[in-house]
Design a protein around this motif. Structure first.
Motif, PDB file in Angstrom:
ATOM      1  N   GLY A   1      14.072  -8.152   6.702  1.00  0.00           N
ATOM      2  CA  GLY A   1      12.995  -8.706   5.155  1.00  0.00           C
ATOM      3  C   GLY A   1      12.702  -7.169   4.534  1.00  0.00           C
ATOM      4  O   GLY A   1      12.673  -5.979   5.298  1.00  0.00           O
ATOM      5  N   TRP A   2      11.302  -7.744   3.385  1.00  0.00           N
ATOM      6  CA  TRP A   2      11.226  -6.545   2.575  1.00  0.00           C
ATOM      7  C   TRP A   2      10.000  -7.434   2.488  1.00  0.00           C
ATOM      8  O   TRP A   2       9.685  -8.235   2.020  1.00  0.00           O
ATOM      9  CB  TRP A   2      11.656  -6.873   1.372  1.00  0.00           C
ATOM     10  N   PHE A   3       9.084  -5.957   2.665  1.00  0.00           N
ATOM     11  CA  PHE A   3       7.512  -6.358   2.623  1.00  0.00           C
ATOM     12  C   PHE A   3       7.331  -5.667   1.375  1.00  0.00           C
ATOM     13  O   PHE A   3       7.700  -4.323   1.485  1.00  0.00           O
ATOM     14  CB  PHE A   3       6.734  -6.007   3.907  1.00  0.00           C
TER      15      PHE A   3
ATOM     16  N   PRO B   1      -2.123  -0.305  -3.133  1.00  0.00           N
ATOM     17  CA  PRO B   1      -3.348   0.354  -2.345  1.00  0.00           C
ATOM     18  C   PRO B   1      -4.200  -0.658  -2.561  1.00  0.00           C
ATOM     19  O   PRO B   1      -4.519  -1.625  -3.306  1.00  0.00           O
ATOM     20  CB  PRO B   1      -3.595   1.345  -3.292  1.00  0.00           C
ATOM     21  N   GLY B   2      -4.864  -0.575  -1.352  1.00  0.00           N
ATOM     22  CA  GLY B   2      -6.647  -1.154  -1.368  1.00  0.00           C
ATOM     23  C   GLY B   2      -6.401  -2.550  -0.669  1.00  0.00           C
ATOM     24  O   GLY B   2      -6.599  -3.169  -0.604  1.00  0.00           O
ATOM     25  N   LYS B   3      -4.276  -3.036  -0.947  1.00  0.00           N
ATOM     26  CA  LYS B   3      -4.599  -4.279  -0.469  1.00  0.00           C
ATOM     27  C   LYS B   3      -3.395  -4.457   1.550  1.00  0.00           C
ATOM     28  O   LYS B   3      -2.782  -3.356   1.145  1.00  0.00           O
ATOM     29  CB  LYS B   3      -3.305  -5.006  -1.241  1.00  0.00           C
ATOM     30  N   GLU B   4      -3.621  -5.919   1.543  1.00  0.00           N
ATOM     31  CA  GLU B   4      -2.777  -5.685   3.090  1.00  0.00           C
ATOM     32  C   GLU B   4      -1.471  -6.526   2.488  1.00  0.00           C
ATOM     33  O   GLU B   4      -0.440  -6.343   1.580  1.00  0.00           O
ATOM     34  CB  GLU B   4      -3.248  -6.959   3.499  1.00  0.00           C
ATOM     35  N   ARG B   5      -0.327  -5.435   3.356  1.00  0.00           N
ATOM     36  CA  ARG B   5       0.497  -5.372   3.901  1.00  0.00           C
ATOM     37  C   ARG B   5       1.406  -7.176   3.002  1.00  0.00           C
ATOM     38  O   ARG B   5       0.736  -8.413   3.955  1.00  0.00           O
ATOM     39  CB  ARG B   5       1.751  -4.815   4.894  1.00  0.00           C
ATOM     40  N   GLU B   6       2.317  -7.395   2.395  1.00  0.00           N
ATOM     41  CA  GLU B   6       3.315  -8.732   2.366  1.00  0.00           C
ATOM     42  C   GLU B   6       4.252  -9.105   2.180  1.00  0.00           C
ATOM     43  O   GLU B   6       4.620  -8.537   1.793  1.00  0.00           O
ATOM     44  CB  GLU B   6       2.043  -8.951   0.691  1.00  0.00           C
ATOM     45  N   PHE B   7       4.402 -10.446   2.494  1.00  0.00           N
ATOM     46  CA  PHE B   7       5.806 -10.233   2.173  1.00  0.00           C
ATOM     47  C   PHE B   7       6.665 -10.489   1.139  1.00  0.00           C
ATOM     48  O   PHE B   7       5.975 -11.277   0.440  1.00  0.00           O
ATOM     49  CB  PHE B   7       6.061 -11.714   3.156  1.00  0.00           C
TER      50      PHE B   7
END
Length: 124
Positions: free
Chosen positions: A36-38, A42-48
């Motif tokens: 997968g790629w995530f 900056p300032g945000k959560e890691r997302e799918f």
């Protein structure tokens, strides 16, 4: 297990980049893992972003990249790719690849293997 991303960089809006993630490990059988790629801005959560099953026969994308990004894999080269077209400034983030035994466990909290990330910056 080592996952090493490459291909990031600075690109203008509307441009393209192709990310690669090379996998290695003495006991790691690449073709047995979903990849997968995530991304994390900056300032945000890691997302799918996108994921592909072990054979490459099934791929899934987050809505914001559908029609613009394509995930693929080459099991002979132990590599997964993310082709990114029509890039937008909001795609700016560090992009990470990850590996898990199944699509179901390929999440930000449960995927066991992660790369170090590659920076993608899209200028307007």
């Amino acid at each position: 297990v080592q996952l090493v991303e490459s291909g990031g960089g600075l690109v203008q809006a509307g441009g393209s980049l192709r990310l690669s993630c090379a996998a290695s490990g003495r006991t790691f059988t690449f073709s047995s893992y979903a990849m997968g790629w995530f991304r994390q801005a900056p300032g945000k959560e890691r997302e799918f972003v996108a994921q592909i099953n072990w054979s490459g026969g099934n791929a899934y994308y987050t809505d914001s990249v559908k029609g613009r990004f394509t995930v693929s894999r080459d099991n002979a080269k132990n590599t997964v790719y993310l082709q990114m077209n029509s890039l937008k400034p909001e795609d700016t983030a560090v992009y990470y690849c990850a590996a898990a035994r199944s699509i179901a466990t390929l999440t930000t909290t449960s995927a066991p293997y992660w790369g170090q990330g590659t920076q993608v910056t899209v200028s307007s």
